[in-house]
Motif scaffolding. Structure first.
Motif, PDB file in Angstrom:
ATOM      1  N   LEU A 130      15.124  36.585  14.211  1.00  0.00           N
ATOM      2  CA  LEU A 130      14.956  35.055  13.897  1.00  0.00           C
ATOM      3  C   LEU A 130      13.434  34.709  13.558  1.00  0.00           C
ATOM      4  CD1 LEU A 130      17.727  33.180  15.344  1.00  0.00           C
ATOM      5  CD2 LEU A 130      17.614  33.889  13.076  1.00  0.00           C
ATOM      6  N   LEU A 131      12.501  35.558  14.130  1.00  0.00           N
ATOM      7  CA  LEU A 131      11.174  35.303  14.193  1.00  0.00           C
ATOM      8  C   LEU A 131      10.380  36.343  13.135  1.00  0.00           C
ATOM      9  CD1 LEU A 131      10.257  34.561  17.722  1.00  0.00           C
ATOM     10  CD2 LEU A 131      11.121  32.959  16.133  1.00  0.00           C
ATOM     11  N   GLN A 132      11.089  37.483  12.661  1.00  0.00           N
ATOM     12  CA  GLN A 132      10.269  38.473  11.689  1.00  0.00           C
ATOM     13  C   GLN A 132       9.973  37.866  10.425  1.00  0.00           C
ATOM     14  OE1 GLN A 132      13.196  41.651  12.263  1.00  0.00           O
ATOM     15  NE2 GLN A 132      12.870  42.103  14.265  1.00  0.00           N
ATOM     16  N   THR A 133       8.937  38.687  10.139  1.00  0.00           N
ATOM     17  CA  THR A 133       8.503  38.320   8.663  1.00  0.00           C
ATOM     18  C   THR A 133       9.355  39.664   7.845  1.00  0.00           C
ATOM     19  OG1 THR A 133       6.567  39.851   9.047  1.00  0.00           O
ATOM     20  CG2 THR A 133       6.079  37.706   9.500  1.00  0.00           C
ATOM     21  N   GLU A 134       9.286  39.415   6.558  1.00  0.00           N
ATOM     22  CA  GLU A 134      10.111  40.263   5.715  1.00  0.00           C
ATOM     23  C   GLU A 134       9.175  41.645   5.750  1.00  0.00           C
ATOM     24  OE1 GLU A 134      10.762  40.980   1.020  1.00  0.00           O
ATOM     25  OE2 GLU A 134      10.377  39.067   1.715  1.00  0.00           O
ATOM     26  N   ALA A 135       8.032  41.644   5.860  1.00  0.00           N
ATOM     27  CA  ALA A 135       7.198  42.982   6.130  1.00  0.00           C
ATOM     28  C   ALA A 135       7.433  43.877   7.529  1.00  0.00           C
ATOM     29  CB  ALA A 135       5.872  42.834   5.977  1.00  0.00           C
ATOM     30  N   ALA A 144      14.252  52.975  11.558  1.00  0.00           N
ATOM     31  CA  ALA A 144      15.329  52.929  12.386  1.00  0.00           C
ATOM     32  C   ALA A 144      16.642  53.255  11.629  1.00  0.00           C
ATOM     33  CB  ALA A 144      15.869  51.420  12.876  1.00  0.00           C
ATOM     34  N   HIS A 145      16.629  53.222  10.000  1.00  0.00           N
ATOM     35  CA  HIS A 145      17.762  53.567   9.436  1.00  0.00           C
ATOM     36  C   HIS A 145      17.660  54.362   8.202  1.00  0.00           C
ATOM     37  CE1 HIS A 145      20.389  50.771  11.783  1.00  0.00           C
ATOM     38  NE2 HIS A 145      19.234  49.875  11.614  1.00  0.00           N
ATOM     39  N   GLN A 146      17.119  55.604   8.661  1.00  0.00           N
ATOM     40  CA  GLN A 146      16.405  56.546   7.564  1.00  0.00           C
ATOM     41  C   GLN A 146      17.435  57.034   6.503  1.00  0.00           C
ATOM     42  OE1 GLN A 146      13.802  59.625   9.463  1.00  0.00           O
ATOM     43  NE2 GLN A 146      12.643  58.076  10.578  1.00  0.00           N
ATOM     44  N   GLY A 147      18.771  56.865   7.192  1.00  0.00           N
ATOM     45  CA  GLY A 147      19.782  57.340   5.984  1.00  0.00           C
ATOM     46  C   GLY A 147      20.111  56.410   4.715  1.00  0.00           C
ATOM     47  N   LEU A 148      19.412  55.134   5.103  1.00  0.00           N
ATOM     48  CA  LEU A 148      19.540  54.051   3.756  1.00  0.00           C
ATOM     49  C   LEU A 148      18.640  54.320   2.797  1.00  0.00           C
ATOM     50  CD1 LEU A 148      19.914  50.832   6.223  1.00  0.00           C
ATOM     51  CD2 LEU A 148      21.829  52.307   5.143  1.00  0.00           C
ATOM     52  N   ASN A 149      19.048  54.128   1.444  1.00  0.00           N
ATOM     53  CA  ASN A 149      17.983  54.222   0.238  1.00  0.00           C
ATOM     54  C   ASN A 149      17.284  52.991   0.221  1.00  0.00           C
ATOM     55  OD1 ASN A 149      19.739  52.436  -1.040  1.00  0.00           O
ATOM     56  ND2 ASN A 149      21.092  53.836  -1.679  1.00  0.00           N
ATOM     57  N   SER A 150      16.354  52.968  -0.789  1.00  0.00           N
ATOM     58  CA  SER A 150      15.578  51.601  -1.026  1.00  0.00           C
ATOM     59  C   SER A 150      16.278  50.374  -1.379  1.00  0.00           C
ATOM     60  CB  SER A 150      14.488  51.835  -2.108  1.00  0.00           C
ATOM     61  OG  SER A 150      15.334  52.152  -3.215  1.00  0.00           O
ATOM     62  N   GLU A 151      17.482  50.713  -2.026  1.00  0.00           N
ATOM     63  CA  GLU A 151      18.322  49.228  -2.277  1.00  0.00           C
ATOM     64  C   GLU A 151      19.101  48.813  -1.264  1.00  0.00           C
ATOM     65  OE1 GLU A 151      22.025  48.380  -5.188  1.00  0.00           O
ATOM     66  OE2 GLU A 151      21.212  49.867  -5.657  1.00  0.00           O
ATOM     67  N   GLU A 152      19.602  49.707  -0.414  1.00  0.00           N
ATOM     68  CA  GLU A 152      20.157  49.270   0.996  1.00  0.00           C
ATOM     69  C   GLU A 152      19.261  48.639   1.837  1.00  0.00           C
ATOM     70  OE1 GLU A 152      23.934  52.631   0.928  1.00  0.00           O
ATOM     71  OE2 GLU A 152      21.711  53.216   1.625  1.00  0.00           O
ATOM     72  N   ILE A 153      18.212  49.293   1.943  1.00  0.00           N
ATOM     73  CA  ILE A 153      17.074  48.583   2.776  1.00  0.00           C
ATOM     74  C   ILE A 153      16.629  47.047   2.014  1.00  0.00           C
ATOM     75  CG2 ILE A 153      14.517  48.507   3.236  1.00  0.00           C
ATOM     76  CD1 ILE A 153      16.005  50.684   5.056  1.00  0.00           C
ATOM     77  N   VAL A 157      17.056  43.712   4.400  1.00  0.00           N
ATOM     78  CA  VAL A 157      15.683  42.679   4.434  1.00  0.00           C
ATOM     79  C   VAL A 157      16.429  41.395   4.197  1.00  0.00           C
ATOM     80  CG1 VAL A 157      13.698  42.182   3.699  1.00  0.00           C
ATOM     81  CG2 VAL A 157      14.049  44.674   4.310  1.00  0.00           C
ATOM     82  N   ASP A 158      17.202  41.537   3.083  1.00  0.00           N
ATOM     83  CA  ASP A 158      17.655  40.249   2.619  1.00  0.00           C
ATOM     84  C   ASP A 158      18.690  39.384   3.713  1.00  0.00           C
ATOM     85  OD1 ASP A 158      18.018  38.100   0.694  1.00  0.00           O
ATOM     86  OD2 ASP A 158      19.846  38.990  -0.216  1.00  0.00           O
ATOM     87  N   VAL A 159      19.469  40.275   4.576  1.00  0.00           N
ATOM     88  CA  VAL A 159      20.401  39.763   5.435  1.00  0.00           C
ATOM     89  C   VAL A 159      19.296  39.026   6.418  1.00  0.00           C
ATOM     90  CG1 VAL A 159      21.717  40.267   7.301  1.00  0.00           C
ATOM     91  CG2 VAL A 159      22.152  41.377   4.931  1.00  0.00           C
ATOM     92  N   ARG A 160      18.114  39.623   6.932  1.00  0.00           N
ATOM     93  CA  ARG A 160      17.434  39.036   7.905  1.00  0.00           C
ATOM     94  C   ARG A 160      16.703  37.784   7.710  1.00  0.00           C
ATOM     95  NH1 ARG A 160      16.944  41.408  13.123  1.00  0.00           N
ATOM     96  NH2 ARG A 160      17.592  43.498  13.272  1.00  0.00           N
ATOM     97  N   MET A 161      16.414  37.972   6.263  1.00  0.00           N
ATOM     98  CA  MET A 161      15.745  36.584   5.956  1.00  0.00           C
ATOM     99  C   MET A 161      16.682  35.707   5.559  1.00  0.00           C
ATOM    100  SD  MET A 161      12.502  37.355   5.466  1.00  0.00           S
ATOM    101  CE  MET A 161      12.919  38.152   7.128  1.00  0.00           C
TER     102      MET A 161
END
Length: 292
Positions: A130-135, A144-153, A157-161
């Motif tokens: 809850l305290l993290q920046t987007e970057a 941590a999730h190297q199997g995810l493509n750029s769209e999934e990443i 990120v959108d979920v976190r924000m």
């Protein structure tokens, strides 16, 4: 008890419903095994209902349980209304857009976070979500999730924000975060990303519903050395007891066991007492910024 069911979130209705169904079962003197045998259910089905894990709850299932437990008409109607909400509405993280990038354990976390009134979080390795920046979020998930493509990443990120909305609004979540000093010096994404992340913590710490403390290296051994954990507290303290959440590389999971809750509440209280107060902790964060 939920006073305004129509405006309540599905996550809250599921949690409240599960808690009340479990209490009705205990009051009836029935074990989970006895109930599932009567209804020809799998044991996991009843467990998911009582823990609020199902995205949708069938009103027919609630009716069947209420009949077995001997619930009166008023209570049965109320619980049926809780179930109906889960069919009419969807929590934002249940949308097709996010479903593929959220694990089952983290869905449980999001549901608890969205319904809790207060969260106590100890983190030893990275800045609490809850305290993290987007970057900062992006770098963590790229590693941590190297199997995810750029769209999934991007979706992660959108979920976190999006989930940070709980810190704002009419009844914002009360967050008490205790962070190991190592988090301040681990340069996630490099000096520039880390400096911006620490600056964000300093800025958000001024909010009245957010309290941040740092466990300094000089403290030595401390009650949080066994790993990170989150304690969720709810407004209805009688019906909804505190719940603990843990996480590892595979997934996350929760514990409602009274012994687990008591141990972690005691550990958090000890950390709060041992760590420097919010102002001195902010000084430690600002010092780490200068070193960057």
């Amino acid at each position: 008890m939920i006073t305004d069911i129509e405006s309540a979130s599905p996550a809250l209705c599921r949690l409240q419903l599960g808690s009340e169904l479990r209490q009705l079962r205990l009051n009836a003197g029935l074990t989970s095994r006895q109930v599932v045998r009567k209804l020809l259910w799998s044991p996991s089905k009843l467990t998911r209902l009582e823990t609020g894990e199902n995205a949708v709850v069938e009103t027919a299932d609630v009716m069947a349980l209420c009949q077995i437990f001997g619930a009166d008409a008023e209570r049965t109607e109320l619980l049926m209304e809780y179930a109906a909400v889960t069919k009419r509405k969807r929590d934002w993280w249940q949308s097709a857009q996010y479903r593929a990038v959220i694990t089952a354990g983290f869905k449980a976390h999001l549901g608890l976070e969205a319904t809790a009134s207060a969260v106590q979080k100890y983190e030893s390795e990275y800045v609490p979500g809850l305290l993290q920046t987007e970057a900062y979020v992006r770098v963590i998930h790229q590693r941590a999730h190297q199997g995810l493509n750029s769209e999934e990443i991007d979706r992660v990120v959108d979920v976190r924000m999006t989930r940070k909305a709980v810190l704002h609004g009419k009844n914002p979540l009360k967050l008490t975060a205790i962070i190991n000093e190592a988090v301040l010096h681990r340069q996630v994404g490099g000096a520039e990303v880390m400096r911006a992340q620490l600056a964000h913590i300093v800025e958000i710490a001024s909010a009245p519903n957010i309290r941040i403390q740092v466990v300094p290296f000089k403290l030595g051994d401390h009650p949080g050395m066994n790993g990170a954990f989150t304690i969720f507290h709810f407004r209805d303290r009688i019906a909804l007891k505190p719940i603990i959440y843990f996480e590892n590389l595979a997934d996350g999971w929760v514990s409602r066991h009274e012994g687990d809750v008591e141990r972690h509440e005691e550990a958090f209280n000890d950390l709060e007492a041992l760590a420097p107060g919010p102002q001195e902790s902010l000084d430690l964060i600002k010092k780490a910024m200068k070193e960057l």
